[in-house]
Design an enzyme around this catalytic site. Structure first.
Site, PDB file in Angstrom:
ATOM      1  N   GLY A  45       0.809  -1.223   0.000  1.00  0.00           N
ATOM      2  CA  GLY A  45       0.000   0.000   0.000  1.00  0.00           C
ATOM      3  C   GLY A  45       0.835   1.263   0.000  1.00  0.00           C
ATOM      4  N   SER A  46       2.134   1.138   0.279  1.00  0.00           N
ATOM      5  CA  SER A  46       3.020   2.296   0.213  1.00  0.00           C
ATOM      6  C   SER A  46       3.888   2.268  -1.042  1.00  0.00           C
ATOM      7  CB  SER A  46       3.928   2.346   1.452  1.00  0.00           C
ATOM      8  OG  SER A  46       3.160   2.578   2.603  1.00  0.00           O
ATOM      9  N   SER A  62       6.913   4.667   3.438  1.00  0.00           N
ATOM     10  CA  SER A  62       6.416   3.581   4.285  1.00  0.00           C
ATOM     11  C   SER A  62       5.399   4.202   5.235  1.00  0.00           C
ATOM     12  CB  SER A  62       7.545   2.917   5.072  1.00  0.00           C
ATOM     13  OG  SER A  62       6.980   2.026   6.017  1.00  0.00           O
ATOM     14  N   SER A 115       3.736   2.960   7.786  1.00  0.00           N
ATOM     15  CA  SER A 115       4.054   2.683   9.199  1.00  0.00           C
ATOM     16  C   SER A 115       5.417   3.259   9.554  1.00  0.00           C
ATOM     17  CB  SER A 115       4.077   1.173   9.448  1.00  0.00           C
ATOM     18  OG  SER A 115       5.117   0.585   8.676  1.00  0.00           O
ATOM     19  N   THR A 143       8.769  -0.642   7.649  1.00  0.00           N
ATOM     20  CA  THR A 143       8.881  -1.772   6.709  1.00  0.00           C
ATOM     21  C   THR A 143      10.350  -1.994   6.337  1.00  0.00           C
ATOM     22  OG1 THR A 143       6.647  -1.434   5.959  1.00  0.00           O
ATOM     23  CG2 THR A 143       8.088  -2.621   4.456  1.00  0.00           C
ATOM     24  N   ARG A 199      -3.001   1.164   3.016  1.00  0.00           N
ATOM     25  CA  ARG A 199      -3.705   1.188   1.719  1.00  0.00           C
ATOM     26  C   ARG A 199      -4.798   2.243   1.662  1.00  0.00           C
ATOM     27  NH1 ARG A 199      -4.913  -3.248   4.591  1.00  0.00           N
ATOM     28  NH2 ARG A 199      -7.046  -4.016   4.804  1.00  0.00           N
ATOM     29  N   GLU A 207      -6.484  -7.769  -0.197  1.00  0.00           N
ATOM     30  CA  GLU A 207      -6.356  -7.353   1.207  1.00  0.00           C
ATOM     31  C   GLU A 207      -7.703  -7.049   1.870  1.00  0.00           C
ATOM     32  OE1 GLU A 207      -2.969  -4.776   2.363  1.00  0.00           O
ATOM     33  OE2 GLU A 207      -2.510  -4.738   0.238  1.00  0.00           O
ATOM     34  N   HIS A 245      -0.571 -10.826 -26.324  1.00  0.00           N
ATOM     35  CA  HIS A 245       0.560 -11.617 -26.826  1.00  0.00           C
ATOM     36  C   HIS A 245       0.804 -12.871 -26.002  1.00  0.00           C
ATOM     37  CE1 HIS A 245       1.551  -8.394 -29.642  1.00  0.00           C
ATOM     38  NE2 HIS A 245       1.097  -7.612 -28.668  1.00  0.00           N
ATOM     39  N   LYS A 287       5.476 -10.051   8.955  1.00  0.00           N
ATOM     40  CA  LYS A 287       6.427  -8.984   9.313  1.00  0.00           C
ATOM     41  C   LYS A 287       7.118  -9.322  10.635  1.00  0.00           C
ATOM     42  CE  LYS A 287       4.554  -5.019   6.819  1.00  0.00           C
ATOM     43  NZ  LYS A 287       3.918  -3.729   6.847  1.00  0.00           N
TER      44      LYS A 287
HETATM   45  C1  F6R Z   1      -1.696  -2.660   4.606  1.00  0.00           C
HETATM   46  C2  F6R Z   1      -1.078  -2.678   3.300  1.00  0.00           C
HETATM   47  C3  F6R Z   1       0.274  -3.332   3.129  1.00  0.00           C
HETATM   48  C4  F6R Z   1       1.416  -2.386   3.574  1.00  0.00           C
HETATM   49  C5  F6R Z   1       2.781  -3.032   3.367  1.00  0.00           C
HETATM   50  C6  F6R Z   1       3.944  -2.098   3.692  1.00  0.00           C
HETATM   51  O1  F6R Z   1      -2.806  -1.780   4.578  1.00  0.00           O
HETATM   52  O2  F6R Z   1      -1.658  -2.177   2.380  1.00  0.00           O
HETATM   53  O3  F6R Z   1       0.415  -3.695   1.779  1.00  0.00           O
HETATM   54  O4  F6R Z   1       1.347  -1.191   2.851  1.00  0.00           O
HETATM   55  O5  F6R Z   1       2.875  -4.159   4.183  1.00  0.00           O
HETATM   56  O6  F6R Z   1       3.795  -1.495   4.944  1.00  0.00           O
HETATM   57  P1  F6R Z   1       3.982   0.080   5.069  1.00  0.00           P
HETATM   58  O7  F6R Z   1       2.973   0.667   4.158  1.00  0.00           O
HETATM   59  O8  F6R Z   1       3.704   0.408   6.493  1.00  0.00           O
HETATM   60  O9  F6R Z   1       5.377   0.371   4.654  1.00  0.00           O
END
Ligand code: F6R
Length: 321
Positions: free
Chosen positions: A46-47, A85, A87, A90, A137, A209, A225, A316
């Protein structure tokens, strides 16, 4: 956030765009971003998707998407590294960001907190602090429109702020289409065929998700193709094929879609969503909005929690340890 909260968040699109356009870019001096010859987006899930979308919107400069631990070897002073990121914790993105810093890239970071925000503040790097309290996301409008505002300020992408806000407000009226689409996707394996790669990918990942279903996305004209050949055989039962249609499709793409739809007819459910809007940003936004909402309504129809992604959290944790 609650299940209903996700719907409210998606429908708050105009307010989130407005807030995103007003987010301050800290430690930012536009003239230090001249002489850039390529962009590398460092971000996962999502990032990472904002990078895919910007690549589709910005054809004038090479855009590389880095979705892994190792940053590409070509990073240098002429590279604009955009490190995202939500959060801020990541592992892949943090590792690649450290490399981009070592390679003296021009850098812009986006995070709502965590180690990423700490690092950007400590190092005095240009960054945007994303508002906390969202899922990565669902924070996409904040990421995307704060970035488009940044690109406007460094003269890489002119943005019509009032136009996009008015468009986003009008887009909310299309919610019933998303709900109807979700009804038709219930119990199906979903194939997404469209012309703009980022939009198909966003829809696929939101189905994964939010609705917890399998889906895949393929892109025109590349799918002409390879993918099409499989349609010579009987497909598996329970398939729904969603065509993401755009007003400016080339005639060749239109013709190949018509031919493919004739082939698929009677062997899988055929569905379409139409992009609306005059500009590329509007068209892309309209498909993302409909896909996001459809994935939300499908989650409700399947009685799963659209917000929970326990598997990702567990993974994670395993990786961290
Ligand atoms: C959760 C989501 C995940 C996170 C991914 C990376 O809503 O969409 O795909 O985006 O795990 O984490 P972040 O975004 O915190 O770097």
């Amino acid at each position: 956030m609650t299940a209903e909260g996700m719907r409210e968040t998606i429908l708050a699109l105009p307010e989130h765009i407005q807030a995103a356009l007003a987010l301050p870019i800290r430690n930012f001096e536009p003239r230090t971003f001249t002489g850039i010859d390529k962009i590398a987006f460092l971000g996962m899930g999502g990032s990472g998707i904002a990078g895919n979308i910007i690549r589709d919107l910005l054809p004038s400069i090479p855009v590389f998407l880095n979705k892994g631990y190792a940053a590409p070897g070509f990073l240098d002073r002429k590279t604009l590294a955009i490190c995202i990121s939500y959060s801020g914790n990541t592992k892949e993105t943090l590792e690649a960001t450290h490399t981009a810093m070592k390679k003296n890239c021009r850098l812009l970071g986006l995070a709502s907190g965590g180690k990423m925000l700490e690092l950007l503040v400590e190092e005095g790097r240009p960054h945007i602090a994303l508002p906390p309290g969202h899922l990565p996301r669902t924070s996409l409008p904040f990421q995307l429109f704060s970035l488009l505002n940044f690109f406007d300020q460094i003269n890489l992408f002119p943005l019509d702020r009032e136009g996009i806000l008015a468009f986003a407000r009008a887009l909310l009226a299309r919610e019933p289409e998303a709900r109807a689409l979700a009804e038709k996707l219930k119990g199906k394996l979903v194939f997404i065929y469209g012309s703009t790669p980022s939009v198909g990918l966003r829809f696929k990942t939101q189905l994964n998700e939010n609705a917890k279903v399998h889906a895949k996305a393929e892109v025109f004209p590349e799918l002409n193709h390879n993918e099409v050949v499989a349609w010579q055989e009987q497909p598996p039962q329970g398939l729904a094929v969603v065509f993401l249609r755009e007003p400016d499709e080339r005639q060749e793409v239109r013709d190949s879609i018509s031919f493919l739809q004739e082939t698929i007819q009677g062997r899988a459910d055929l569905l379409e969503i139409q992009a609306s809007g005059q500009t590329r940003v509007e068209q892309v936004l309209s498909l993302i909005f409909l896909g996001d909402l459809a994935s939300y309504h499908l989650a409700l129809a399947r009685r799963v929690d659209p917000e929970k992604t326990e598997y990702i959290n567990t993974l994670k944790k395993i990786i961290r340890e």
